[in-house]
Design an enzyme around this catalytic site. Structure first.
Site, PDB file in Angstrom:
ATOM      1  N   HIS A 137       0.844  -1.205   0.000  1.00  0.00           N
ATOM      2  CA  HIS A 137       0.000   0.000   0.000  1.00  0.00           C
ATOM      3  C   HIS A 137       0.873   1.246   0.000  1.00  0.00           C
ATOM      4  O   HIS A 137       1.833   1.333   0.758  1.00  0.00           O
ATOM      5  CB  HIS A 137      -0.889   0.034   1.248  1.00  0.00           C
ATOM      6  CG  HIS A 137      -2.013  -0.957   1.202  1.00  0.00           C
ATOM      7  ND1 HIS A 137      -3.061  -0.933   2.065  1.00  0.00           N
ATOM      8  CD2 HIS A 137      -2.236  -2.004   0.365  1.00  0.00           C
ATOM      9  CE1 HIS A 137      -3.903  -1.918   1.777  1.00  0.00           C
ATOM     10  NE2 HIS A 137      -3.409  -2.588   0.753  1.00  0.00           N
ATOM     11  N   TYR A 140      -9.011   4.964   8.139  1.00  0.00           N
ATOM     12  CA  TYR A 140      -9.162   5.259   9.568  1.00  0.00           C
ATOM     13  C   TYR A 140     -10.288   6.294   9.682  1.00  0.00           C
ATOM     14  O   TYR A 140     -10.169   7.387   9.131  1.00  0.00           O
ATOM     15  CB  TYR A 140      -7.874   5.864  10.136  1.00  0.00           C
ATOM     16  CG  TYR A 140      -6.727   4.876  10.252  1.00  0.00           C
ATOM     17  CD1 TYR A 140      -5.942   4.529   9.158  1.00  0.00           C
ATOM     18  CD2 TYR A 140      -6.419   4.290  11.491  1.00  0.00           C
ATOM     19  CE1 TYR A 140      -4.884   3.629   9.281  1.00  0.00           C
ATOM     20  CE2 TYR A 140      -5.369   3.390  11.622  1.00  0.00           C
ATOM     21  CZ  TYR A 140      -4.616   3.062  10.511  1.00  0.00           C
ATOM     22  OH  TYR A 140      -3.575   2.164  10.646  1.00  0.00           O
ATOM     23  N   PRO A 160      -3.211  -0.576  19.151  1.00  0.00           N
ATOM     24  CA  PRO A 160      -3.021  -1.006  17.766  1.00  0.00           C
ATOM     25  C   PRO A 160      -3.181   0.089  16.711  1.00  0.00           C
ATOM     26  O   PRO A 160      -2.864  -0.146  15.544  1.00  0.00           O
ATOM     27  CB  PRO A 160      -4.110  -2.070  17.577  1.00  0.00           C
ATOM     28  CG  PRO A 160      -5.138  -1.752  18.603  1.00  0.00           C
ATOM     29  CD  PRO A 160      -4.422  -1.144  19.764  1.00  0.00           C
ATOM     30  N   LYS A 185       2.016  -0.653  15.096  1.00  0.00           N
ATOM     31  CA  LYS A 185       3.460  -0.731  15.367  1.00  0.00           C
ATOM     32  C   LYS A 185       3.910  -2.012  16.081  1.00  0.00           C
ATOM     33  O   LYS A 185       5.102  -2.314  16.099  1.00  0.00           O
ATOM     34  CB  LYS A 185       3.879   0.462  16.246  1.00  0.00           C
ATOM     35  CG  LYS A 185       3.828   1.782  15.540  1.00  0.00           C
ATOM     36  CD  LYS A 185       4.979   1.923  14.569  1.00  0.00           C
ATOM     37  CE  LYS A 185       4.697   2.947  13.515  1.00  0.00           C
ATOM     38  NZ  LYS A 185       4.865   2.497  12.157  1.00  0.00           N
ATOM     39  N   TYR A 209       4.414   6.383  10.224  1.00  0.00           N
ATOM     40  CA  TYR A 209       3.581   5.237   9.838  1.00  0.00           C
ATOM     41  C   TYR A 209       4.385   4.200   9.056  1.00  0.00           C
ATOM     42  O   TYR A 209       4.269   3.003   9.310  1.00  0.00           O
ATOM     43  CB  TYR A 209       2.380   5.727   9.015  1.00  0.00           C
ATOM     44  CG  TYR A 209       1.272   4.715   8.945  1.00  0.00           C
ATOM     45  CD1 TYR A 209       0.306   4.649   9.947  1.00  0.00           C
ATOM     46  CD2 TYR A 209       1.193   3.806   7.893  1.00  0.00           C
ATOM     47  CE1 TYR A 209      -0.701   3.696   9.914  1.00  0.00           C
ATOM     48  CE2 TYR A 209       0.190   2.853   7.843  1.00  0.00           C
ATOM     49  CZ  TYR A 209      -0.757   2.806   8.859  1.00  0.00           C
ATOM     50  OH  TYR A 209      -1.746   1.860   8.815  1.00  0.00           O
TER      51      TYR A 209
HETATM   52  C1  PHB Z   1      -4.983  -4.728  10.800  1.00  0.00           C
HETATM   53  O1  PHB Z   1      -5.178  -4.915   9.590  1.00  0.00           O
HETATM   54  O2  PHB Z   1      -5.105  -5.635  11.626  1.00  0.00           O
HETATM   55  C2  PHB Z   1      -4.622  -3.372  11.291  1.00  0.00           C
HETATM   56  C3  PHB Z   1      -4.327  -2.380  10.372  1.00  0.00           C
HETATM   57  C4  PHB Z   1      -4.000  -1.112  10.821  1.00  0.00           C
HETATM   58  C5  PHB Z   1      -3.969  -0.847  12.172  1.00  0.00           C
HETATM   59  C6  PHB Z   1      -4.242  -1.849  13.087  1.00  0.00           C
HETATM   60  C7  PHB Z   1      -4.572  -3.121  12.647  1.00  0.00           C
HETATM   61  O3  PHB Z   1      -3.668   0.403  12.590  1.00  0.00           O
END
Ligand code: PHB
Ligand code: APR
Length: 397
Positions: A72, A201, A293, A297, A385
């Site tokens: 990505h 997000y 989460p 990280k 990120y």
């Molecule tokens: C996930 O795909 O599990 C995932 C992706 C981004 C995050 C947390 C978990 O910030």
């Protein structure tokens, strides 16, 4: 039994450490309390930073990730009825992330270790760490009910946040620095093609939501819920209703629904122990630090720790020089605290806390607005990120 490095835990940290040590000609034994089937099935995180991807590739365990992982180049922030893309690659000189499940990394590493003749003792129960402050630490454990003992030069505590390693350090040695958050995440894995090709997000008045994926056929989704929420209270129907409400916008974009094949609730916590070492015991990954989460990280920090540890152990076994081992904890903690801050910041910006007033909400909206309008602000998010450079923690600069 005797080995150079006794490793507790076959998660990403323990397995990657064993793999890196093997490449340096150093022997290790991994002791894991669960079965191979259990650790390979456990659904966990799924975002690999560029540095993690590079390390897997450089050390010969990236072949399936290159085929099945999804690269990505951006992420999306959804708030105030609009969606805004943060172009990770443009903002970071071409870096990005790869979406590839943690249990896939675990499967690849287990296979690589076993093919190379490595020892992973699954179902190793009731591990006890002894003589950590001597040059001959020992690990006692039960296998098929029979008592076993592993004598080592060093012990690596890679046994996650509930493991035995950290608890084996005498009281008063470690400082434990913590935050808890007044919410949890409800996560699902659905048999549905991802309706979007990058992560979203969402900041929403009903609470945070995240759109992610695991493959072209599997969507991974999360919802902010109350910290004490029971999964039984969340029917599939209720989950989908809430996901539609928080993630969809007026432009007609819709989530794809499908059978939910996994669901669970995870608490949100930040925690760091300092130092990440006691005597000949070195802590790595979740046994030393937990991040919420939101910044994705956790697994990346675990891999970054063991990269530093493997190098330090290799220097020691080659020359007897302990300088790099002495620097292990400060080197790792510099990256850990950056990730702690980033994860706390993303979390605080995107979630609704009980009792938040209009002032707090305006602050969050202003911060999101700043990120999408200012190149400096979006660059800062993107740099964190995709992950900091490999030499970030160097203590000699
Ligand atoms: C996930 O795909 O599990 C995932 C992706 C981004 C995050 C947390 C978990 O910030
Ligand atoms: N004895 C042996 N093994 C143990 C013990 C014990 N007493 N306690 C725990 N373990 C094992 C667990 O069963 C698990 O397989 O240690 C392993 C720890 O693995 P992880 O929890 O995956 O931790 P780590 O390798 O540090 O990876 C961190 O995991 O939780 C996610 O978000 C986190 O992505 C991050 C990653």
């Amino acid at each position: 039994m005797r080995t150079q490095v006794g490793i507790i835990g076959a998660g990403p940290a323990g397995l990657m450490l064993s793999h890196l040590l093997h490449r340096q000609g150093i022997e290790s034994v991994v002791l894991e309390k669960h079965t191979r089937e259990y650790v390979e099935r456990r659904v966990r995180a799924g975002v690999l930073e560029q540095g993690t991807v590079d390390l897997l590739n450089e050390t010969g365990v990236g072949e399936r990730m290159r085929r099945e992982g999804m690269v990505h180049h951006g992420i999306h922030l959804r708030f105030g009825g609009g969606t805004h893309r943060v172009a990770l690659d443009e903002l970071t000189g071409g870096r990005g992330i790869t979406v590839y499940g943690q249990q896939e990394v675990v499967k690849d590493l287990i296979r690589a270790r076993l093919e190379a003749g490595g020892t992973i003792q699954f179902s190793a129960e009731q591990a006890r760490l002894l003589d950590l402050d001597t040059e001959r630490p020992r690990i006692q454990y039960l296998h098929d009910g029979a008592p076993c003992e592993l004598e080592c030069d060093f012990v690596a505590g890679c046994d996650g946040s509930h493991g035995v390693s950290r608890r084996s350090i005498p009281d008063g040695v470690l400082a434990v620095l913590e935050r808890t958050y007044p919410y949890a995440w409800l996560g699902i894995l659905a048999q549905a093609p991802p309706a979007h090709d990058e992560l979203i997000y969402a900041y929403h008045e009903r609470g945070f939501a995240l759109f992610s994926m695991r493959s072209p056929k599997l969507t991974r989704l999360y919802l902010q819920v109350e910290p004490d929420e029971q999964i039984e209270g969340w029917s599939d129907d209720r989950i989908w209703r809430e996901l539609h409400a928080r993630l969809e916008t007026d432009d007609g974009w819709r989530l794809n629904e499908g059978p939910i094949i996994e669901k669970g609730i995870t608490g949100m916590r930040s925690c760091v122990v300092e130092p990440m070492q006691y005597g000949r015991l070195y802590l790595a990954g979740d046994s030393a630090h937990i991040v919420p989460p939101t910044g994705a990280k956790g697994m990346n920090l675990a891999i970054a720790d063991v990269r530093v540890l493997a190098q330090a152990l290799a220097a020691y076994f080659e020359t007897g020089d302990t300088t790099a081992l002495e620097r292990y904890s400060p080197t790792c903690l510099r990256r850990v605290w950056r990730a702690e801050h980033f994860s706390w910041w993303m979390t605080s910006m995107l979630h609704r806390s009980p009792g938040d007033d209009a002032f707090q909400q305006r602050l969050q909206r202003s911060q999101l607005d700043y990120i999408v309008r200012s190149r400096a602000a979006s660059t800062s998010l993107a740099e964190n990120y995709v992950g900091l450079p490999l030499d970030w923690g160097r203590t000699d600069v």
